[in-house]
Design an enzyme around this catalytic site. Structure first.
Site, PDB file in Angstrom:
ATOM      1  N   GLN A  99       0.822  -1.208   0.000  1.00 16.05           N
ATOM      2  CA  GLN A  99       0.000   0.000   0.000  1.00 16.05           C
ATOM      3  C   GLN A  99       0.850   1.250   0.000  1.00 16.05           C
ATOM      4  O   GLN A  99       2.077   1.195   0.199  1.00 16.05           O
ATOM      5  CB  GLN A  99      -0.917  -0.007   1.231  1.00 16.05           C
ATOM      6  CG  GLN A  99      -0.161  -0.086   2.546  1.00 16.05           C
ATOM      7  CD  GLN A  99      -1.074  -0.319   3.737  1.00 16.05           C
ATOM      8  OE1 GLN A  99      -1.135   0.507   4.654  1.00 16.05           O
ATOM      9  NE2 GLN A  99      -1.781  -1.451   3.744  1.00 16.05           N
ATOM     10  N   HIS A 101       0.352   5.727   0.965  1.00 14.67           N
ATOM     11  CA  HIS A 101      -0.472   6.880   1.320  1.00 14.67           C
ATOM     12  C   HIS A 101      -0.086   8.044   0.410  1.00 14.67           C
ATOM     13  O   HIS A 101       1.090   8.227   0.100  1.00 14.67           O
ATOM     14  CB  HIS A 101      -0.259   7.262   2.787  1.00 14.67           C
ATOM     15  CG  HIS A 101      -0.423   6.127   3.734  1.00 14.67           C
ATOM     16  ND1 HIS A 101      -1.567   5.372   3.804  1.00 14.67           N
ATOM     17  CD2 HIS A 101       0.439   5.587   4.645  1.00 14.67           C
ATOM     18  CE1 HIS A 101      -1.420   4.436   4.718  1.00 14.67           C
ATOM     19  NE2 HIS A 101      -0.210   4.540   5.240  1.00 14.67           N
ATOM     20  N   GLU A 117       3.479   8.950   8.512  1.00 15.34           N
ATOM     21  CA  GLU A 117       3.309   8.183   9.744  1.00 15.34           C
ATOM     22  C   GLU A 117       4.636   7.584  10.206  1.00 15.34           C
ATOM     23  O   GLU A 117       5.603   7.502   9.442  1.00 15.34           O
ATOM     24  CB  GLU A 117       2.281   7.073   9.547  1.00 15.34           C
ATOM     25  CG  GLU A 117       2.673   6.021   8.530  1.00 15.34           C
ATOM     26  CD  GLU A 117       1.541   5.040   8.238  1.00 15.34           C
ATOM     27  OE1 GLU A 117       0.379   5.357   8.545  1.00 15.34           O
ATOM     28  OE2 GLU A 117       1.835   3.964   7.681  1.00 15.34           O
ATOM     29  N   HIS A 175       4.747   0.426   1.139  1.00 20.54           N
ATOM     30  CA  HIS A 175       5.081  -0.334   2.335  1.00 20.54           C
ATOM     31  C   HIS A 175       4.074  -1.455   2.564  1.00 20.54           C
ATOM     32  O   HIS A 175       2.975  -1.463   1.996  1.00 20.54           O
ATOM     33  CB  HIS A 175       5.143   0.573   3.569  1.00 20.54           C
ATOM     34  CG  HIS A 175       3.872   1.329   3.844  1.00 20.54           C
ATOM     35  ND1 HIS A 175       3.511   2.464   3.156  1.00 20.54           N
ATOM     36  CD2 HIS A 175       2.877   1.117   4.743  1.00 20.54           C
ATOM     37  CE1 HIS A 175       2.353   2.917   3.598  1.00 20.54           C
ATOM     38  NE2 HIS A 175       1.948   2.110   4.575  1.00 20.54           N
ATOM     39  N   ARG A 195      -4.415   0.657  -1.894  1.00 17.96           N
ATOM     40  CA  ARG A 195      -3.882  -0.704  -1.992  1.00 17.96           C
ATOM     41  C   ARG A 195      -3.426  -0.962  -3.430  1.00 17.96           C
ATOM     42  O   ARG A 195      -4.227  -0.951  -4.359  1.00 17.96           O
ATOM     43  CB  ARG A 195      -4.955  -1.736  -1.632  1.00 17.96           C
ATOM     44  CG  ARG A 195      -5.416  -1.699  -0.194  1.00 17.96           C
ATOM     45  CD  ARG A 195      -6.264  -2.928   0.135  1.00 17.96           C
ATOM     46  NE  ARG A 195      -6.992  -2.707   1.366  1.00 17.96           N
ATOM     47  CZ  ARG A 195      -8.277  -2.363   1.429  1.00 17.96           C
ATOM     48  NH1 ARG A 195      -8.982  -2.221   0.305  1.00 17.96           N
ATOM     49  NH2 ARG A 195      -8.860  -2.165   2.583  1.00 17.96           N
TER      50      ARG A 195
END
Length: 306
Positions: A99, A101, A117, A175, A195
């Protein structure tokens, strides 16, 4: 102003495990899928944290942010519509999807939210793997072809991270996770995940999870440009994290008493008037908060929003 914490919001995930129960002593709801996430501090639509104890007991985090922002959190946060962070525990026993972001431009193009994150490892089995980043010279076209050939992971960099290690995942970095993990996740207040690939996994009815291939490839293309900028892959701009190891009977508050901080307890036990907290708990210490005291040797993270 005394510190406070929230009732966890548990989330089912196809890759979830049992470490929240077995390692942290939590009682989680019974879902049709395993429990994979505990949202400890959240101001997301449909998942807003509720204060567990103290003078603000029963208030939602959104109420506190909208109605008591300066009083509780301090000055300088008027530009945030909602509380700026989302703090979780990830309980992983199976592979997460591969996936990504979205960075800012990709998020704007596809109607998502940028998300940076950090993962801090509380537990990892000996065979556990973190996938982060691409092998040198891998292109988005290579990834697209690998999806068709069911061979995406050959293009990913893999690492084993022991307890106490951490990984910064800037927006756009591809990641995934494989194997048993218990992870503290600190992120921007966003829930946009694209995804790219889900290992051809199927549920009990033979259905695969939704993929977001065009969005993922756009995010990766943007990342490959952004990573050329000095500091993009190493400097966390939306928040900062400090690690503290404190002896028993130590009183402490956040580094800047004029602003709030979040404390994530990695090991040990702390207390403040009429409350205690242990491993896995997340505490908000308000601006000008009364001190917290360690009852044992304590290892914790202090999370600040500049």
């Amino acid at each position: 102003m005394t510190p406070f914490r929230f009732h966890p919001i548990y989330q089912p995930r196809i890759w979830g495990g049992r470490k929240l129960q077995l390692m942290l002593g939590r009682t989680t709801p019974v879902f049709s899928e395993p429990c994979g996430e505990s949202w400890e501090i959240s101001d997301r639509p449909g998942a807003v944290s509720i204060v567990k104890e103290g003078p603000w007991q029963g208030y939602s985090l959104n109420q506190l942010w909208q109605e008591h922002r300066k009083e509780i959190f301090g000055d300088g946060y008027d530009h945030f519509t909602n509380f700026p962070l989302l703090c979780k525990l990830l309980d992983v026993s199976d592979k997460l999807s591969i996936q990504v972001h979205p960075p800012k431009a990709t998020a704007t193009r596809w109607g998502g939210e940028e998300k940076n994150e950090i993962w801090y490892i509380l537990y990892s089995s000996s065979d556990a793997t973190i996938y982060a980043g691409l092998q040198p010279n891998t292109t988005p076209d290579d990834l697209h072809q690998a999806i068709l050939e069911d061979d995406v992971d050959k293009h990913l960099c893999s690492h084993h991270l022991d307890r106490g290690k951490h990984l910064y995942i800037p927006s756009g970095l591809i990641h995934a996770i494989s194997g048993e993990h218990l992870i503290v996740e600190i992120q921007q207040n966003s829930d946009t995940t694209y995804r790219l690939y889900d290992w051809n996994r199927r549920d009990s009815l033979g259905r695969g999870r939704e993929l977001h291939v065009p969005q993922s490839l756009d995010a990766i293309k943007e990342y490959q440009q952004l990573e050329k900028q000095p500091g993009y892959t190493t400097q966390v701009k939306p928040f900062s994290i400090k690690e503290h190891i404190l002896p028993p009977c130590e009183s402490f508050t956040q580094s800047n008493s004029k602003k709030f901080a979040i404390f994530a307890i990695l090991e040990g036990r702390i207390s403040w008037p009429n409350a205690t907290a242990t491993q896995g708990d997340f505490i908000i210490s308000p601006a000008h908060a009364t001190p917290i005291t360690t009852e044992t040797k304590t290892h914790l993270l202090e999370i600040n929003v500049p």
